[in-house]
Design a protein around this motif. Structure first.
Motif, mmCIF file in Angstrom:
data_model
loop_
_atom_site.group_PDB
_atom_site.id
_atom_site.type_symbol
_atom_site.label_atom_id
_atom_site.label_comp_id
_atom_site.label_asym_id
_atom_site.label_seq_id
_atom_site.Cartn_x
_atom_site.Cartn_y
_atom_site.Cartn_z
ATOM 1 N N ASP A 95 115.491 -104.045 4.875
ATOM 2 C CA ASP A 95 116.091 -104.126 3.544
ATOM 3 C C ASP A 95 117.482 -104.761 3.575
ATOM 4 O O ASP A 95 118.226 -104.681 2.600
ATOM 5 C CB ASP A 95 116.168 -102.719 2.925
ATOM 6 N N GLY A 96 117.851 -105.350 4.710
ATOM 7 C CA GLY A 96 119.116 -106.078 4.772
ATOM 8 C C GLY A 96 120.289 -105.295 5.312
ATOM 9 O O GLY A 96 121.438 -105.717 5.149
ATOM 10 N N VAL A 97 120.022 -104.173 5.974
ATOM 11 C CA VAL A 97 121.102 -103.380 6.555
ATOM 12 C C VAL A 97 121.258 -103.739 8.033
ATOM 13 O O VAL A 97 120.301 -103.641 8.802
ATOM 14 C CB VAL A 97 120.841 -101.863 6.430
ATOM 15 N N THR A 98 122.452 -104.168 8.421
ATOM 16 C CA THR A 98 122.761 -104.401 9.827
ATOM 17 C C THR A 98 123.314 -103.102 10.389
ATOM 18 O O THR A 98 124.360 -102.616 9.941
ATOM 19 C CB THR A 98 123.800 -105.521 9.990
ATOM 20 N N ILE A 99 122.620 -102.521 11.352
ATOM 21 C CA ILE A 99 122.978 -101.203 11.887
ATOM 22 C C ILE A 99 123.689 -101.360 13.224
ATOM 23 O O ILE A 99 123.166 -101.991 14.143
ATOM 24 C CB ILE A 99 121.727 -100.326 12.059
#
Length: 315
Positions: free
Chosen positions: A201-205
């Motif tokens: 969903d576009g989250v860089t963790i």
């Protein structure tokens, strides 16, 4: 015959000398080969076969400088970090959904507060959503363990920072037997699935474990007790937790092994040197932001037209 034999090496001896010469030449090449990864991301990433006990908490992977050089490097990168954070935020105003989630875990006194002040504090606070997770409230206990985590996730364009996180539910919960083993063991897979969906969903963790030694923790706790202005930071429960040091290391080893996939790997940061830990987390954040290939969004209006209007304004 003896003299002739000594004067002329045998074929076997000649081969041995040639092999020794080749080995010596090869060893010289090895010495000049690079021994440090180029990036902090490469140096600190948890990979297959990782063993936490083999990481020296006083080491400084990917950085060869001393304390002052580390502080200078930290300050020198502030401007770039601030710009990248603003670009991330600006793109969200144009409809982009990308955001960053920085997860910081570590034993008591590992330096989480210093990361918040010296790294996260270097960017515009309007672009940061910070959450410090404590023991779950009565309301939170009524829901699945990820309920409060989902509610704290950063919105588009934001850098979310978790001071402790959902990993407490396979750390504290495991060490203190707060739920049956079968329950916390299932959480590894639940966490992996949760983070996979975030990444999609576009989250860089960016998940960071600050790795401190028990000796350094003891010294930091002693300093808090010796200085009245630090007493507010001391909690007698910290000493209770120290008694479970080995259990926590075992729990960390398990989560590092089971929850470090390609889309959301762990990074173990040696934390006995505060200056290095701050620099390393800053650089990890920078390297991941650079990887997003951020830029200023294009104007959705005629710039020259608006400049003309402004010039003609009588106000």
């Amino acid at each position: 015959m003896a003299k002739k034999k000594d004067a002329k090496p045998t074929q076997k001896a000649a081969k041995a000398a040639k092999a020794a010469k080749a080995a010596k030449k090869g060893s010289k090449k090895d010495v000049t080969a690079p021994t440090e990864p180029v990036t902090f991301t490469d140096a600190l990433r948890v990979g297959e076969g990782f063993t936490l006990a083999e990481v020296d908490p006083r080491s400084t992977p990917a950085f060869a400088g001393d304390k002052q050089a580390g502080k200078d490097a930290l300050a020198a990168a502030d401007a770039e970090l601030d710009t990248l954070q603003e670009q991330l935020y600006a793109q969200s105003r144009a409809g982009a959904r990308r955001r960053v989630l920085l997860v910081v875990q570590g034993m008591d006194t590992a330096g989480k507060g210093g990361i918040m002040r010296h790294v996260v504090g270097a960017v515009d606070p309007q672009g940061v959503e910070h959450t410090a997770f404590k023991a779950p409230s009565a309301e939170e206990k009524k829901h699945p363990f990820l309920w409060r985590i989902r509610r704290a996730l950063p919105g588009p364009g934001m850098i979310g920072v978790f001071d402790r996180s959902h990993y407490e539910d396979v750390l504290v919960v495991r060490v203190h037997d707060l739920v049956p083993p079968g329950q916390w063991k299932r959480r590894y897979a639940t966490i992996n699935s949760f983070e996979e969906k975030l990444a999609a969903d576009g989250v860089t963790i960016v998940k960071v474990m600050l790795h401190i030694s028990p000796q350094e923790q003891k010294a930091r706790l002693a300093e808090r007790l010796a200085r009245p202005e630090k007493h507010w930071k001391f909690n007698p429960r910290d000493l209770d937790e120290r008694e479970h040091w080995a259990d926590y290391q075992e729990a960390y080893q398990a989560l590092l092994e089971r929850c470090s996939p390609e889309h959301a790997p762990w990074f173990v940061v040696p934390a006995d040197r505060k200056w290095y830990a701050r620099l390393a987390v800053q650089q990890l954040l920078l390297e991941h932001l650079r990887g997003l290939d951020l830029a200023w969004p294009q104007a959705d209006f005629d710039v020259e037209e608006q400049q003309a209007r402004l010039a003609a304004s009588e106000v």
